[in-house]
Design a protein around this motif. Structure first.
Motif, PDB file in Angstrom:
ATOM      1  N   ALA A  53       9.197   3.000   6.744  1.00  0.00           N
ATOM      2  CA  ALA A  53       9.434   2.462   8.080  1.00  0.00           C
ATOM      3  C   ALA A  53       8.594   1.214   8.358  1.00  0.00           C
ATOM      4  O   ALA A  53       8.998   0.374   9.163  1.00  0.00           O
ATOM      5  N   VAL A  54       7.449   1.090   7.684  1.00  0.00           N
ATOM      6  CA  VAL A  54       6.568  -0.047   7.970  1.00  0.00           C
ATOM      7  C   VAL A  54       6.482  -1.055   6.826  1.00  0.00           C
ATOM      8  O   VAL A  54       5.885  -2.112   6.989  1.00  0.00           O
ATOM      9  N   ALA A  55       7.040  -0.716   5.660  1.00  0.00           N
ATOM     10  CA  ALA A  55       6.943  -1.619   4.506  1.00  0.00           C
ATOM     11  C   ALA A  55       8.273  -1.638   3.762  1.00  0.00           C
ATOM     12  O   ALA A  55       9.090  -0.723   3.878  1.00  0.00           O
ATOM     13  N   ASP A  56       8.466  -2.693   2.985  1.00  0.00           N
ATOM     14  CA  ASP A  56       9.678  -2.820   2.178  1.00  0.00           C
ATOM     15  C   ASP A  56       9.673  -1.815   1.033  1.00  0.00           C
ATOM     16  O   ASP A  56       8.622  -1.355   0.581  1.00  0.00           O
ATOM     17  N   LEU A  57      10.863  -1.517   0.548  1.00  0.00           N
ATOM     18  CA  LEU A  57      10.997  -0.614  -0.588  1.00  0.00           C
ATOM     19  C   LEU A  57      10.321  -1.186  -1.819  1.00  0.00           C
ATOM     20  O   LEU A  57       9.729  -0.456  -2.616  1.00  0.00           O
ATOM     21  N   SER A  58      10.367  -2.503  -1.981  1.00  0.00           N
ATOM     22  CA  SER A  58       9.745  -3.143  -3.143  1.00  0.00           C
ATOM     23  C   SER A  58       8.223  -3.013  -3.132  1.00  0.00           C
ATOM     24  O   SER A  58       7.579  -3.169  -4.154  1.00  0.00           O
TER      25      SER A  58
END
Length: 103
Positions: A53-58
């Motif tokens: 929710a707070v960071a990209d999947l990468s």
């Protein structure tokens, strides 16, 4: 919120769950360690969903790949498993592969 808090939650919870489950299953699975491992698995899942929710999947997946290396080290120290060079290199290659696939 700082995503590194959730990364630490995922790594810590995953490692604790795996160690408790492995040690508990060696004892027949009837003791308190296996049910407690499910609590840590739920905590790991919650931390991972909050991390997404707070960071990209990468960022999320490679950051949590550290648990693979940490679990290998703790398997030797805590579970007294035979961890040879080949197993260490395998854990390192898996972590490196996850990191490379994310970029």
């Amino acid at each position: 919120m700082n995503p590194w808090i959730f990364v630490a939650g995922v790594v810590f919870s995953t490692v604790c769950a795996d160690l408790l489950q492995s040690h508990g299953m060696r004892r027949g699975g009837a003791n308190w360690k296996v049910p407690l491992s499910f609590v840590f698995l739920a905590t790991s899942f919650f931390s991972f969903t909050q991390l997404l929710a707070v960071a990209d999947l990468s960022f999320s997946v490679p950051a949590t790949a550290a648990s693979i290396v940490l679990e290998t080290i703790l398997a030797k120290l805590v579970l007294k498993e035979n961890v040879d060079l080949r197993r260490c290199l395998g854990a390192g290659l898996v972590a490196a592969g996850v990191f490379l696939l994310s970029h």
